[in-house]
Design a protein around this motif. Sequence first.
Motif, PDB file in Angstrom:
ATOM      1  N   LEU A  48      54.253   6.181  47.627  1.00  0.00           N
ATOM      2  CA  LEU A  48      54.963   4.940  47.926  1.00  0.00           C
ATOM      3  C   LEU A  48      56.130   4.725  46.974  1.00  0.00           C
ATOM      4  O   LEU A  48      57.156   4.155  47.350  1.00  0.00           O
ATOM      5  CB  LEU A  48      53.996   3.753  47.860  1.00  0.00           C
ATOM      6  CG  LEU A  48      52.911   3.733  48.947  1.00  0.00           C
ATOM      7  CD1 LEU A  48      51.958   2.566  48.724  1.00  0.00           C
ATOM      8  CD2 LEU A  48      53.527   3.662  50.330  1.00  0.00           C
ATOM      9  N   GLN A  49      55.976   5.189  45.738  1.00  0.00           N
ATOM     10  CA  GLN A  49      57.087   5.084  44.795  1.00  0.00           C
ATOM     11  C   GLN A  49      58.187   6.083  45.156  1.00  0.00           C
ATOM     12  O   GLN A  49      59.373   5.783  45.044  1.00  0.00           O
ATOM     13  CB  GLN A  49      56.601   5.332  43.374  1.00  0.00           C
ATOM     14  CG  GLN A  49      57.687   5.135  42.326  1.00  0.00           C
ATOM     15  CD  GLN A  49      57.129   5.090  40.915  1.00  0.00           C
ATOM     16  OE1 GLN A  49      55.947   4.881  40.707  1.00  0.00           O
ATOM     17  NE2 GLN A  49      57.998   5.288  39.941  1.00  0.00           N
ATOM     18  N   VAL A  50      57.799   7.278  45.604  1.00  0.00           N
ATOM     19  CA  VAL A  50      58.780   8.298  45.992  1.00  0.00           C
ATOM     20  C   VAL A  50      59.638   7.814  47.159  1.00  0.00           C
ATOM     21  O   VAL A  50      60.865   7.995  47.162  1.00  0.00           O
ATOM     22  CB  VAL A  50      58.075   9.619  46.359  1.00  0.00           C
ATOM     23  CG1 VAL A  50      59.060  10.600  47.009  1.00  0.00           C
ATOM     24  CG2 VAL A  50      57.447  10.254  45.120  1.00  0.00           C
ATOM     25  N   ASP A  59      56.987   9.911  39.479  1.00  0.00           N
ATOM     26  CA  ASP A  59      55.956   9.335  38.615  1.00  0.00           C
ATOM     27  C   ASP A  59      54.943  10.413  38.236  1.00  0.00           C
ATOM     28  O   ASP A  59      53.912  10.581  38.895  1.00  0.00           O
ATOM     29  CB  ASP A  59      55.271   8.173  39.341  1.00  0.00           C
ATOM     30  CG  ASP A  59      54.260   7.460  38.455  1.00  0.00           C
ATOM     31  OD1 ASP A  59      54.289   7.687  37.227  1.00  0.00           O
ATOM     32  OD2 ASP A  59      53.440   6.695  38.997  1.00  0.00           O
ATOM     33  N   LEU A  60      55.256  11.165  37.182  1.00  0.00           N
ATOM     34  CA  LEU A  60      54.380  12.256  36.756  1.00  0.00           C
ATOM     35  C   LEU A  60      53.007  11.767  36.332  1.00  0.00           C
ATOM     36  O   LEU A  60      52.008  12.465  36.490  1.00  0.00           O
ATOM     37  CB  LEU A  60      55.031  13.039  35.607  1.00  0.00           C
ATOM     38  CG  LEU A  60      56.308  13.813  35.937  1.00  0.00           C
ATOM     39  CD1 LEU A  60      56.814  14.526  34.694  1.00  0.00           C
ATOM     40  CD2 LEU A  60      56.072  14.796  37.071  1.00  0.00           C
ATOM     41  N   LEU A 103      47.346   8.894  44.718  1.00  0.00           N
ATOM     42  CA  LEU A 103      48.393   9.646  45.415  1.00  0.00           C
ATOM     43  C   LEU A 103      49.219   8.740  46.322  1.00  0.00           C
ATOM     44  O   LEU A 103      50.431   8.952  46.471  1.00  0.00           O
ATOM     45  CB  LEU A 103      47.769  10.782  46.230  1.00  0.00           C
ATOM     46  CG  LEU A 103      47.241  11.967  45.420  1.00  0.00           C
ATOM     47  CD1 LEU A 103      46.661  13.027  46.343  1.00  0.00           C
ATOM     48  CD2 LEU A 103      48.335  12.571  44.545  1.00  0.00           C
ATOM     49  N   LEU A 104      48.576   7.740  46.916  1.00  0.00           N
ATOM     50  CA  LEU A 104      49.338   6.780  47.716  1.00  0.00           C
ATOM     51  C   LEU A 104      50.341   6.036  46.844  1.00  0.00           C
ATOM     52  O   LEU A 104      51.483   5.803  47.256  1.00  0.00           O
ATOM     53  CB  LEU A 104      48.388   5.787  48.408  1.00  0.00           C
ATOM     54  CG  LEU A 104      47.692   6.287  49.669  1.00  0.00           C
ATOM     55  CD1 LEU A 104      46.672   5.261  50.144  1.00  0.00           C
ATOM     56  CD2 LEU A 104      48.714   6.569  50.777  1.00  0.00           C
ATOM     57  N   LEU A 150      53.058  -1.369  58.522  1.00  0.00           N
ATOM     58  CA  LEU A 150      54.420  -1.333  57.977  1.00  0.00           C
ATOM     59  C   LEU A 150      54.516  -0.338  56.825  1.00  0.00           C
ATOM     60  O   LEU A 150      55.514   0.387  56.690  1.00  0.00           O
ATOM     61  CB  LEU A 150      54.823  -2.736  57.499  1.00  0.00           C
ATOM     62  CG  LEU A 150      54.950  -3.811  58.584  1.00  0.00           C
ATOM     63  CD1 LEU A 150      55.249  -5.158  57.957  1.00  0.00           C
ATOM     64  CD2 LEU A 150      56.035  -3.439  59.592  1.00  0.00           C
ATOM     65  N   LEU A 151      53.475  -0.281  56.001  1.00  0.00           N
ATOM     66  CA  LEU A 151      53.470   0.647  54.877  1.00  0.00           C
ATOM     67  C   LEU A 151      53.416   2.094  55.364  1.00  0.00           C
ATOM     68  O   LEU A 151      54.070   2.979  54.792  1.00  0.00           O
ATOM     69  CB  LEU A 151      52.273   0.346  53.965  1.00  0.00           C
ATOM     70  CG  LEU A 151      52.461   0.626  52.469  1.00  0.00           C
ATOM     71  CD1 LEU A 151      53.643  -0.151  51.916  1.00  0.00           C
ATOM     72  CD2 LEU A 151      51.193   0.281  51.717  1.00  0.00           C
TER      73      LEU A 151
END
Length: 200
Positions: A30-32, A67-68, A25-26, A139-140
């Motif tokens: 992170l991609q979203v 990202d399905l 899920l991370l 930072l993330l």
Amino acid sequence: MSGPLTEVALLLLNTFVNLYVLIVLLRFLLQVVKADFYNPVSQFIVKATNPVLVPIRRIVPGVGGIDLSSLILAWTVEFIGMGLVYALVYGGQIPPILNLCGWAIIALIQTLLNIYMFSILIIVILSWIAPQSYNPAVLLLHQLTGPMLSRIRKIMPDMGMLDLSPIVAFLLIQVIEIFLRPIAEAIDFPSKLTQLALGL
């Protein structure tokens, strides 16, 4: 299995399922938010999920930047994990498939809420004790929570140096959790399994 062996099995199973779902899920989140994937923490997440995620992506393409494949992988792990937990807790019984599908969705939503809840909490605490921290993980977390908090700030009145957006975010998360509980009850989410799998 019964007694201590069952408890050990549940501990190991829940630990693996929860950690892997968290990592998947991370990666999705992170991609979203278009986070920095050159960040060392991002690189770890990519390496931990690629072996399973890359083959799924060949079958399930992304849609509109979403990202399905990551969501499907996270749901599948929850589905299998919660089914095994149910079997261990209830003496080998298999839950209704439709119920299990719903339970896995609720578990994913709860995990997403927990990710944001703890991420914002960590950022708030660090803003007090280490405001200039440049740790890659910190930072993330800022990149992850930034879009949500910035949207909240846009609709809030100007409070000067006082940033109340984290408090509003906490309230929104709790409101979602309130609405989530009756849905869990409506699909007969067992209370014992809820405690084991969702940490409620």
